[in-house]
Motif scaffolding. Structure first.
Motif, PDB file in Angstrom:
ATOM      1  N   THR A 120       0.812  -1.218   0.000  1.00 26.40           N
ATOM      2  CA  THR A 120       0.000   0.000   0.000  1.00 26.40           C
ATOM      3  C   THR A 120       0.849   1.273   0.000  1.00 26.40           C
ATOM      4  O   THR A 120       0.368   2.319  -0.386  1.00 26.40           O
ATOM      5  N   ASP A 121       2.117   1.163   0.429  1.00 26.80           N
ATOM      6  CA  ASP A 121       2.961   2.346   0.522  1.00 26.80           C
ATOM      7  C   ASP A 121       3.752   2.638  -0.757  1.00 26.80           C
ATOM      8  O   ASP A 121       4.464   3.633  -0.839  1.00 26.80           O
ATOM      9  N   GLU A 122       3.615   1.789  -1.754  1.00 31.46           N
ATOM     10  CA  GLU A 122       4.346   2.008  -3.009  1.00 31.46           C
ATOM     11  C   GLU A 122       3.770   3.216  -3.760  1.00 31.46           C
ATOM     12  O   GLU A 122       2.648   3.647  -3.512  1.00 31.46           O
ATOM     13  N   ALA A 123       4.548   3.725  -4.729  1.00 29.30           N
ATOM     14  CA  ALA A 123       4.092   4.865  -5.529  1.00 29.30           C
ATOM     15  C   ALA A 123       3.014   4.425  -6.516  1.00 29.30           C
ATOM     16  O   ALA A 123       2.937   3.251  -6.894  1.00 29.30           O
ATOM     17  N   LEU A 124       2.204   5.404  -6.936  1.00 26.37           N
ATOM     18  CA  LEU A 124       1.062   5.118  -7.811  1.00 26.37           C
ATOM     19  C   LEU A 124       1.446   4.307  -9.046  1.00 26.37           C
ATOM     20  O   LEU A 124       0.858   3.260  -9.334  1.00 26.37           O
ATOM     21  N   ALA A 125       2.443   4.808  -9.795  1.00 28.13           N
ATOM     22  CA  ALA A 125       2.793   4.159 -11.058  1.00 28.13           C
ATOM     23  C   ALA A 125       3.329   2.743 -10.832  1.00 28.13           C
ATOM     24  O   ALA A 125       3.227   1.887 -11.704  1.00 28.13           O
ATOM     25  N   THR A 126       3.905   2.499  -9.654  1.00 25.37           N
ATOM     26  CA  THR A 126       4.352   1.144  -9.308  1.00 25.37           C
ATOM     27  C   THR A 126       3.144   0.246  -9.066  1.00 25.37           C
ATOM     28  O   THR A 126       3.105  -0.907  -9.491  1.00 25.37           O
ATOM     29  N   ILE A 137      -6.947  11.818 -15.698  1.00 23.26           N
ATOM     30  CA  ILE A 137      -6.103  12.903 -16.206  1.00 23.26           C
ATOM     31  C   ILE A 137      -5.535  13.756 -15.072  1.00 23.26           C
ATOM     32  O   ILE A 137      -6.193  13.927 -14.053  1.00 23.26           O
ATOM     33  N   ASP A 138      -4.330  14.261 -15.274  1.00 24.15           N
ATOM     34  CA  ASP A 138      -3.704  15.180 -14.310  1.00 24.15           C
ATOM     35  C   ASP A 138      -3.766  14.636 -12.877  1.00 24.15           C
ATOM     36  O   ASP A 138      -4.176  15.331 -11.949  1.00 24.15           O
ATOM     37  N   GLN A 139      -3.272  13.426 -12.697  1.00 25.23           N
ATOM     38  CA  GLN A 139      -3.397  12.766 -11.391  1.00 25.23           C
ATOM     39  C   GLN A 139      -2.261  13.113 -10.438  1.00 25.23           C
ATOM     40  O   GLN A 139      -2.347  12.825  -9.249  1.00 25.23           O
ATOM     41  N   TYR A 140      -1.158  13.676 -10.951  1.00 25.52           N
ATOM     42  CA  TYR A 140       0.054  13.770 -10.126  1.00 25.52           C
ATOM     43  C   TYR A 140       0.138  14.991  -9.226  1.00 25.52           C
ATOM     44  O   TYR A 140       1.095  15.152  -8.493  1.00 25.52           O
ATOM     45  N   ASN A 197      -2.586  13.216  -2.085  1.00 24.15           N
ATOM     46  CA  ASN A 197      -1.673  13.265  -3.216  1.00 24.15           C
ATOM     47  C   ASN A 197      -0.762  14.476  -3.234  1.00 24.15           C
ATOM     48  O   ASN A 197      -0.369  14.957  -4.275  1.00 24.15           O
ATOM     49  N   SER A 198      -0.393  14.982  -2.066  1.00 25.46           N
ATOM     50  CA  SER A 198       0.562  16.084  -2.049  1.00 25.46           C
ATOM     51  C   SER A 198       1.990  15.556  -2.080  1.00 25.46           C
ATOM     52  O   SER A 198       2.904  16.269  -2.423  1.00 25.46           O
ATOM     53  N   TRP A 199       2.174  14.276  -1.762  1.00 23.57           N
ATOM     54  CA  TRP A 199       3.559  13.796  -1.714  1.00 23.57           C
ATOM     55  C   TRP A 199       3.720  12.313  -1.997  1.00 23.57           C
ATOM     56  O   TRP A 199       4.818  11.826  -2.126  1.00 23.57           O
ATOM     57  N   VAL A 200       2.640  11.572  -2.156  1.00 20.80           N
ATOM     58  CA  VAL A 200       2.808  10.127  -2.299  1.00 20.80           C
ATOM     59  C   VAL A 200       2.974   9.664  -3.743  1.00 20.80           C
ATOM     60  O   VAL A 200       3.202   8.503  -3.984  1.00 20.80           O
ATOM     61  N   ALA A 201       2.870  10.572  -4.703  1.00 20.82           N
ATOM     62  CA  ALA A 201       2.834  10.133  -6.095  1.00 20.82           C
ATOM     63  C   ALA A 201       4.229   9.851  -6.647  1.00 20.82           C
ATOM     64  O   ALA A 201       4.504  10.050  -7.816  1.00 20.82           O
ATOM     65  N   GLY A 202       5.121   9.378  -5.815  1.00 23.20           N
ATOM     66  CA  GLY A 202       6.452   9.012  -6.287  1.00 23.20           C
ATOM     67  C   GLY A 202       7.419  10.173  -6.321  1.00 23.20           C
ATOM     68  O   GLY A 202       8.522  10.068  -6.857  1.00 23.20           O
ATOM     69  N   GLN A 203       7.030  11.291  -5.719  1.00 24.36           N
ATOM     70  CA  GLN A 203       7.906  12.462  -5.727  1.00 24.36           C
ATOM     71  C   GLN A 203       8.943  12.321  -4.629  1.00 24.36           C
ATOM     72  O   GLN A 203       8.615  12.001  -3.496  1.00 24.36           O
ATOM     73  N   ASP A 204      10.203  12.590  -4.983  1.00 24.36           N
ATOM     74  CA  ASP A 204      11.245  12.498  -3.965  1.00 24.36           C
ATOM     75  C   ASP A 204      11.846  13.873  -3.680  1.00 24.36           C
ATOM     76  O   ASP A 204      12.896  14.003  -3.109  1.00 24.36           O
ATOM     77  N   HIS A 205      11.161  14.917  -4.126  1.00 21.62           N
ATOM     78  CA  HIS A 205      11.656  16.269  -3.870  1.00 21.62           C
ATOM     79  C   HIS A 205      10.453  17.191  -3.668  1.00 21.62           C
ATOM     80  O   HIS A 205       9.336  16.848  -4.043  1.00 21.62           O
TER      81      HIS A 205
END
Ligand SMILES: [Zn+2]
Length: 330
Positions: A43-49, A179-182, A246-254
């Motif tokens: 459950t903690d993985e990034a969306l695209a994963t 659309i525009d999910q990130y 979705n402020s930070w879980v979408a695979g963003q590392d910065h």
């Protein structure tokens, strides 16, 4: 004399009932309730994963397993007074046509109790030849053609062109596009979708699902965008619980810098701009959203809180009739 105390929730629920009940305009019922002790750690993985992490369930599930997931959601929707449900179903090289078979059975069983609208999910994209083949198969079965341009990243416009061309080939079926999910200021795909809708002459036949990144754009851009969306007759479907994180879980590392906002499409602005906005539950108790339970009131509550939107008539429309319009139900 002071006016009487009111219960705005009660008023809202009565208004929704008077409009025929809730409409859940976006879900993935074929993958609901598949959370278990093993996959919970995903459950903690990034969306695209996660797009590929349901594969094991999809590979091993029988048509009956998938039907059971679907039926459990549908029973719960009926219990809540939901009049219509629009759900994506996976049709891809992993699951094949199993969700289609389950969906057929589901419609036979429940057609007198709830309006069911099916949309094909393209979680493997539409560019890969094998994925494309299953996309074409799904497109023939469903009521609405589904899209996920982010899966074909770098080829978003091409992905959309394939959706429109396939929709036209299938008797002019409407489109629902994730659309525009990130929630990223670098993403302007809602605008691309509006442009493509106009280019293909598909005005009034497309719904944009989520539009989270719109809120990451400057106010002036947003207002121009709403005009274009209005011209294209785009509906917007929001699933507040599914995306509020979705402020930070979408695979963003910065850190990503943008206008401060909650992670939801700017519903209040969109309604003011005359756009049709509808409500959905999105994923229910799976690896994407382990705690989402498909409760329509919870979704509406998150929407109104996240947008500080208290127009009871507009909210009642969002929860009911706007969903029918977004699902193209007359
Ligand atoms: Zn979805």
């Amino acid at each position: 004399m002071a006016s009487q105390p009111i219960d705005p929730k009660r008023i809202l629920l009565d208004k929704i009932k008077a409009k025929g009940g809730w409409v859940n305009a976006h879900a993935h019922i074929d993958r609901a309730y598949i959370l278990n002790g093993d996959n919970f750690k995903l459950t903690d993985e990034a969306l695209a994963t996660k797009w590929d992490l349901s594969d094991e369930f999809k590979k091993n599930a029988s048509v009956d397993d998938i039907y059971d997931s679907m039926a459990r959601v549908v029973e719960d929707m009926i219990r809540q007074g939901v009049q219509a449900l629009g759900s994506f179903i996976d049709v891809d090289p992993v699951i094949g046509d199993k969700a289609i078979q389950a969906a057929r059975k589901l419609r036979d069983r429940y057609q007198d109790d709830i309006e069911l609208i099916f949309i094909n999910q393209v979680v493997k994209g539409v560019m890969d030849p094998e994925a494309r083949k299953w996309f074409e198969t799904g497109a023939e079965f469903v009521d609405i053609i589904g899209g996920l341009p982010e899966k074909d990243a770098g080829h978003e416009a091409e992905h959309l062109d394939i959706l429109f061309e396939t929709a036209k080939k299938n008797g002019g079926k409407p489109l629902h596009v994730h659309i525009d999910q990130y929630n990223s200021p670098d993403q302007r795909d809602t605008e691309l979708l509006a442009d493509k809708t106009l280019e293909h002459g598909y005005q009034g036949k497309v719904a944009a699902v989520h539009c989270i990144s719109v809120g990451a754009q400057p106010a002036k851009y947003r207002q121009e965008l709403y005009k274009k969306m209005k011209d294209a007759g785009l509906s917007v479907i929001v699933c507040p619980c599914g995306w509020i994180d979705n402020s930070w879980v979408a695979g963003q590392d910065h850190d990503v810098i943008g206008p401060i906002h909650n992670a939801i499409a700017p519903v209040k602005e969109m309604v003011a701009a005359g756009l049709n906005v509808a409500l959905g539950t999105d994923n229910i108790r799976d690896i994407y959203k382990p705690f989402s339970d498909g409760d329509m009131w919870t979704e509406l509550r998150f929407l109104l809180e996240a947008c500080r939107f208290y127009d009871l008539d507009a909210l009642a429309d969002i929860a009911s009739v706007n969903g029918k319009a977004a699902l193209f139900i007359d």
